[in-house]
Design a protein around this motif. Structure first.
Motif, PDB file in Angstrom:
ATOM      1  N   THR A  97       0.830  -1.208   0.000  1.00 44.75           N
ATOM      2  CA  THR A  97       0.000   0.000   0.000  1.00 44.75           C
ATOM      3  C   THR A  97       0.863   1.256   0.000  1.00 44.75           C
ATOM      4  OG1 THR A  97      -1.739  -1.181   1.171  1.00 44.75           O
ATOM      5  CG2 THR A  97      -1.851   1.208   1.216  1.00 44.75           C
ATOM      6  N   ASP A  98       1.915   1.268   0.821  1.00 47.81           N
ATOM      7  CA  ASP A  98       2.825   2.417   0.847  1.00 47.81           C
ATOM      8  C   ASP A  98       3.538   2.585  -0.497  1.00 47.81           C
ATOM      9  OD1 ASP A  98       2.143   3.046   3.436  1.00 47.81           O
ATOM     10  OD2 ASP A  98       3.882   2.053   4.326  1.00 47.81           O
ATOM     11  N   MET A  99       3.944   1.465  -1.083  1.00 50.85           N
ATOM     12  CA  MET A  99       4.612   1.533  -2.383  1.00 50.85           C
ATOM     13  C   MET A  99       3.678   2.106  -3.445  1.00 50.85           C
ATOM     14  SD  MET A  99       6.686  -2.084  -2.458  1.00 50.85           S
ATOM     15  CE  MET A  99       7.425  -1.849  -4.070  1.00 50.85           C
ATOM     16  N   LEU A 100       2.434   1.628  -3.463  1.00 46.69           N
ATOM     17  CA  LEU A 100       1.477   2.058  -4.487  1.00 46.69           C
ATOM     18  C   LEU A 100       1.082   3.531  -4.346  1.00 46.69           C
ATOM     19  CD1 LEU A 100      -0.832  -1.096  -4.669  1.00 46.69           C
ATOM     20  CD2 LEU A 100       1.010  -0.420  -6.237  1.00 46.69           C
ATOM     21  N   ALA A 101       1.314   4.100  -3.183  1.00 48.30           N
ATOM     22  CA  ALA A 101       1.006   5.518  -2.971  1.00 48.30           C
ATOM     23  C   ALA A 101       2.077   6.427  -3.566  1.00 48.30           C
ATOM     24  CB  ALA A 101       0.861   5.795  -1.481  1.00 48.30           C
ATOM     25  N   ASN A 148       0.077  -4.686 -11.312  1.00 45.06           N
ATOM     26  CA  ASN A 148      -0.556  -5.317 -12.456  1.00 45.06           C
ATOM     27  C   ASN A 148      -1.668  -6.205 -11.908  1.00 45.06           C
ATOM     28  OD1 ASN A 148      -1.243  -7.300 -14.420  1.00 45.06           O
ATOM     29  ND2 ASN A 148       0.653  -6.850 -15.513  1.00 45.06           N
ATOM     30  N   MET A 149      -2.924  -5.861 -12.194  1.00 45.22           N
ATOM     31  CA  MET A 149      -4.048  -6.587 -11.610  1.00 45.22           C
ATOM     32  C   MET A 149      -4.216  -7.980 -12.216  1.00 45.22           C
ATOM     33  SD  MET A 149      -4.855  -4.718  -9.210  1.00 45.22           S
ATOM     34  CE  MET A 149      -6.337  -5.431  -8.555  1.00 45.22           C
ATOM     35  N   PHE A 199      12.573   1.357  -7.776  1.00 47.16           N
ATOM     36  CA  PHE A 199      12.539   0.311  -6.758  1.00 47.16           C
ATOM     37  C   PHE A 199      13.735   0.418  -5.820  1.00 47.16           C
ATOM     38  CE2 PHE A 199      13.109  -4.058  -5.168  1.00 47.16           C
ATOM     39  CZ  PHE A 199      11.868  -4.228  -4.579  1.00 47.16           C
ATOM     40  N   LYS A 200      14.927   0.622  -6.366  1.00 46.85           N
ATOM     41  CA  LYS A 200      16.127   0.757  -5.525  1.00 46.85           C
ATOM     42  C   LYS A 200      15.975   1.937  -4.570  1.00 46.85           C
ATOM     43  CE  LYS A 200      19.374  -1.359  -8.718  1.00 46.85           C
ATOM     44  NZ  LYS A 200      20.457  -1.137  -9.684  1.00 46.85           N
ATOM     45  N   SER A 201      15.394   3.009  -5.056  1.00 47.36           N
ATOM     46  CA  SER A 201      15.172   4.193  -4.225  1.00 47.36           C
ATOM     47  C   SER A 201      14.190   3.874  -3.095  1.00 47.36           C
ATOM     48  CB  SER A 201      14.639   5.326  -5.094  1.00 47.36           C
ATOM     49  OG  SER A 201      14.266   6.420  -4.314  1.00 47.36           O
ATOM     50  N   TYR A 202      13.119   3.125  -3.397  1.00 43.37           N
ATOM     51  CA  TYR A 202      12.126   2.811  -2.375  1.00 43.37           C
ATOM     52  C   TYR A 202      12.680   1.848  -1.327  1.00 43.37           C
ATOM     53  CZ  TYR A 202       7.932   1.652   0.098  1.00 43.37           C
ATOM     54  OH  TYR A 202       7.021   1.475   1.108  1.00 43.37           O
ATOM     55  N   VAL A 203      13.480   0.884  -1.742  1.00 52.04           N
ATOM     56  CA  VAL A 203      14.039  -0.102  -0.808  1.00 52.04           C
ATOM     57  C   VAL A 203      14.917   0.574   0.243  1.00 52.04           C
ATOM     58  CG1 VAL A 203      15.637  -2.075  -0.642  1.00 52.04           C
ATOM     59  CG2 VAL A 203      13.827  -2.077  -2.349  1.00 52.04           C
TER      60      VAL A 203
END
Length: 158
Positions: A90-94, A101-102, A114-118
């Motif tokens: 949820t935090d990532m999707l915000a 991908n549904m 992704f590297k930045s978020y990790v």
């Protein structure tokens, strides 16, 4: 299946959780066979052997997902992992540049984003290239208890 356990000697107004603690603590009291769980209402505290639904969630939703995904596992710890995973997704999707991908139920993100978020959330490292088959169920179970930034207001000091 319905199970009723009678413990005499308590007043009508006694909290259900107190009565349950007393029943479990007695030498010949209520025993929960290993690997089995009793479904209790949300008024009971979380404890091994008892599953209580999250606020606003139908019990059958959680039970169906748990039965489908775990055989012989500790269900309380499984719920904790699901909740942590759901919170991370949820935090990532915000954030900008991250999607879901549904069809595949997988996170869609560039390597750079992704590297930045990790760097912010190390747990996210385990979520890349995984399919989250229960994501929509998790949204129903955990979504209402989640704090979001939506409708947040700043506090102004005068």
């Amino acid at each position: 299946m319905c199970f009723i356990y009678v413990l005499a000697g308590w007043e009508d107004s006694a909290a259900d959780g107190r009565v349950l603690r007393d029943a479990i603590s007695r030498p010949n009291g209520l025993k929960i066979p290993r690997g089995n769980y009793y479904l209790v209402d949300s008024g009971y505290s979380k404890r091994e052997g008892f599953l209580s639904p999250y606020r606003g969630v139908r019990s059958w939703t959680m039970i169906g997902a748990l039965e489908a995904s775990s055989r012989g596992e500790n269900l309380c710890s499984k719920i904790d992992v699901w909740k942590k995973t759901y919170a991370c997704i949820t935090d990532m999707l915000a954030r900008s540049g991250i999607g879901l991908n549904m069809t595949t139920q997988m996170i869609v993100v560039s390597d750079e984003v992704f590297k930045s978020y990790v760097k912010i959330d190390h747990f996210a490292k385990t979520l890349r290239f995984k399919s989250f088959l229960y994501y929509l169920t998790w949204t129903e179970i955990f979504g209402k208890d989640r704090v979001t930034r939506e409708h947040a207001e700043d506090i102004y000091m005068h």
